[in-house]
Design a protein around this motif. Structure first.
Motif, short mmCIF file in Angstrom:
data_model
loop_
_atom_site.label_atom_id
_atom_site.label_comp_id
_atom_site.label_asym_id
_atom_site.label_seq_id
_atom_site.Cartn_x
_atom_site.Cartn_y
_atom_site.Cartn_z
N LYS A 1 -5.40 -15.89 4.79
CA LYS A 1 -5.89 -16.23 6.25
C LYS A 1 -7.48 -16.57 6.09
N LEU A 2 -8.20 -15.76 5.11
CA LEU A 2 -9.64 -16.12 5.14
C LEU A 2 -10.06 -17.41 4.40
N ILE A 3 -8.98 -17.85 3.44
CA ILE A 3 -9.15 -19.03 2.94
C ILE A 3 -9.27 -20.28 3.74
N LEU A 4 -8.04 -20.07 4.70
CA LEU A 4 -7.80 -21.04 5.71
C LEU A 4 -8.88 -21.13 6.66
N GLN A 5 -9.58 -20.22 7.05
CA GLN A 5 -11.02 -20.33 7.97
C GLN A 5 -11.97 -20.92 6.80
N ALA A 6 -12.09 -20.61 5.71
CA ALA A 6 -13.37 -21.30 4.78
C ALA A 6 -12.80 -22.87 4.55
N GLU A 7 -11.65 -23.21 4.57
CA GLU A 7 -11.27 -24.55 4.68
C GLU A 7 -11.50 -25.48 5.81
N SER A 8 -11.22 -24.69 6.99
CA SER A 8 -11.56 -25.29 8.20
C SER A 8 -13.08 -25.16 8.76
N ARG A 9 -14.02 -24.44 8.22
CA ARG A 9 -15.19 -24.31 8.75
C ARG A 9 -16.29 -24.41 7.56
N SER A 10 -17.36 -25.03 7.86
CA SER A 10 -18.16 -25.57 6.88
C SER A 10 -19.19 -23.95 7.22
N ASP A 11 -19.22 -23.27 7.92
CA ASP A 11 -20.22 -22.01 7.91
C ASP A 11 -19.77 -20.87 7.03
N THR A 12 -18.40 -20.80 6.58
CA THR A 12 -17.71 -19.62 6.04
C THR A 12 -17.45 -19.71 4.53
N ARG A 13 -17.89 -18.64 3.79
CA ARG A 13 -17.57 -18.51 2.54
C ARG A 13 -16.88 -17.33 2.36
N VAL A 14 -15.92 -17.26 1.34
CA VAL A 14 -15.14 -16.20 1.01
C VAL A 14 -15.22 -15.67 -0.34
N ILE B 1 -20.42 -14.59 5.44
CA ILE B 1 -19.98 -14.46 4.07
C ILE B 1 -18.84 -13.37 4.39
N CYS B 2 -17.70 -13.68 4.20
CA CYS B 2 -16.49 -12.74 4.26
C CYS B 2 -16.22 -12.19 2.83
N ILE B 3 -16.03 -11.00 2.64
CA ILE B 3 -15.60 -10.25 1.24
C ILE B 3 -14.31 -9.57 1.32
N ILE C 1 -17.03 -6.84 -9.01
CA ILE C 1 -16.53 -8.12 -9.98
C ILE C 1 -15.81 -8.97 -9.11
N VAL C 2 -16.38 -10.38 -9.13
CA VAL C 2 -15.87 -11.19 -8.10
C VAL C 2 -14.89 -12.31 -8.92
N ARG C 3 -13.54 -12.12 -8.23
CA ARG C 3 -12.58 -12.97 -9.05
C ARG C 3 -12.72 -14.63 -8.69
N LYS C 4 -13.00 -14.77 -7.36
CA LYS C 4 -13.20 -16.11 -7.26
C LYS C 4 -14.17 -16.43 -5.80
N VAL C 5 -14.92 -17.34 -5.59
CA VAL C 5 -15.59 -17.63 -4.45
C VAL C 5 -15.02 -18.89 -3.90
N TYR C 6 -14.51 -18.64 -2.67
CA TYR C 6 -13.91 -19.92 -1.89
C TYR C 6 -15.00 -20.77 -0.89
#
Length: 309
Positions: free
Chosen positions: A54-67, A41-43, A304-309
């Motif tokens: 760069k975190l979004i790129l990681q989330a898109e390429s990995r199934s274990d990562t959320r941003v 879980i990356c904040i 406040i969360v703007r968006k979860v990726y």
């Protein structure tokens, strides 16, 4: 089903270290991936550089990562709170993204957790990466908090730790706005053990915690878990009142026996300045607590969360 290990990782202006962090975590935890499922879980705590991209790129390429992307910078305490709120693992490990917390220590934490401990603290065995003033103030903070607080905050232990799901659920139920996570972690208790680790130097960038922020952070910790700074002014005021009464009796006896002499300007000014200074300090301490009451009664969310990726 496999048990899930959740890593909670706050990021703030760490664009140069994102790839290195994930590479290090993959290498360190490769041996347990067949036994446990990993959740990261990356904040993004309002970063102003390309950390989010760069975190979004990681989330898109990995199934274990959320941003989790904050609407602005809310601070590390809020980021850890958000990570705990969103983590689903059977065990949760907050860890810094700058790799000063070695991911390899997580393996030892998991072993202690499987042995029956519900909290595994990571205690730093050196402060070679700290400035001399930070070493001195850290030592002073732990000594002061030990004497005035009703909880025991372990020395040289930060946010890097493993917590069982029941511990995380207990912390999630504590929703105060003025959050000192070290204190909250200690307050909930549970069966605890400690492992040691050595702090590594930052690979990229500089820490956003300067001396002024650390001072305010220490004040937050003291006022969040102790009322001694308020209570002590009762004793100070009582002591000054007793001294004033004794001095008044001395003046009465002196006047009756020897008569009235010329009052001294210096003694009057010293007394006035001393009492005024003591009163202002007392008002300042009271203001610290009133300010925290003010923040709590407004009831605003911690983040406040703007968006979860």
């Amino acid at each position: 089903m496999k048990k899930v290990i959740s890593l909670v990782v706050p990021f703030y202006n760490e664009q140069d270290g994102v790839t290195g962090f994930f590479n290090r975590v993959d290498l360190a935890l490769e041996s347990i991936r067949g036994v446990y499922d990993l959740e990261i879980i990356c904040i993004n705590d309002g970063s102003k550089d390309k950390t989010l991209e760069k975190l979004i790129l990681q989330a898109e390429s990995r199934s274990d990562t959320r941003v989790i992307d904050f609407s602005r910078n809310f601070g590390k305490e809020a980021a850890i709170t958000a990570g705990l709120d969103h983590a689903t693992g059977d065990a949760v490990v907050p860890i810094d993204s700058d790799l000063q917390h070695p991911p390899e220590s997580i393996l030892e934490m998991i072993a202690q957790w499987e042995a029956g401990f519900e909290v595994v603290l990571a205690r730093r065995v050196d402060r070679d990466t700290d400035l001399p003033i930070h070493k001195m103030t850290a030592r002073a903070f732990y000594e002061v908090s030990r004497y005035i607080s009703h909880i025991n905050i372990p020395a040289d232990v930060g946010d890097f730790r493993l917590m069982d799901r029941k511990v995380v659920d207990a912390i999630k139920s504590l929703r105060e706005n003025c959050r000192f996570m070290k204190g909250l972690f200690a307050w909930v208790g549970f069966r605890t053990t400690v492992i040691d680790y050595r702090v590594e130097a930052r690979r990229h960038g500089q820490s956003s915690f300067n001396t002024w922020k650390l001072w305010n952070f220490a004040l937050e910790g003291i006022t969040s878990f102790s009322t001694v700074p308020l209570r002590i002014w009762t004793y100070i005021g009582g002591g000054i009142s007793i001294l004033a009464l004794l001095y008044a009796l001395y003046l009465v006896v002196k006047t009756v026996i020897w008569g009235v002499d010329t009052p001294g300007y210096a003694s009057i000014m010293v007394a006035l300045l001393l009492l005024a200074g003591v009163q202002l300090i007392g008002i300042g301490v009271l203001g610290e607590y009133v300010g925290r009451i003010f923040m709590e009664v407004k009831g605003r969310p911690v983040y406040i969360v703007r968006k979860v990726y």
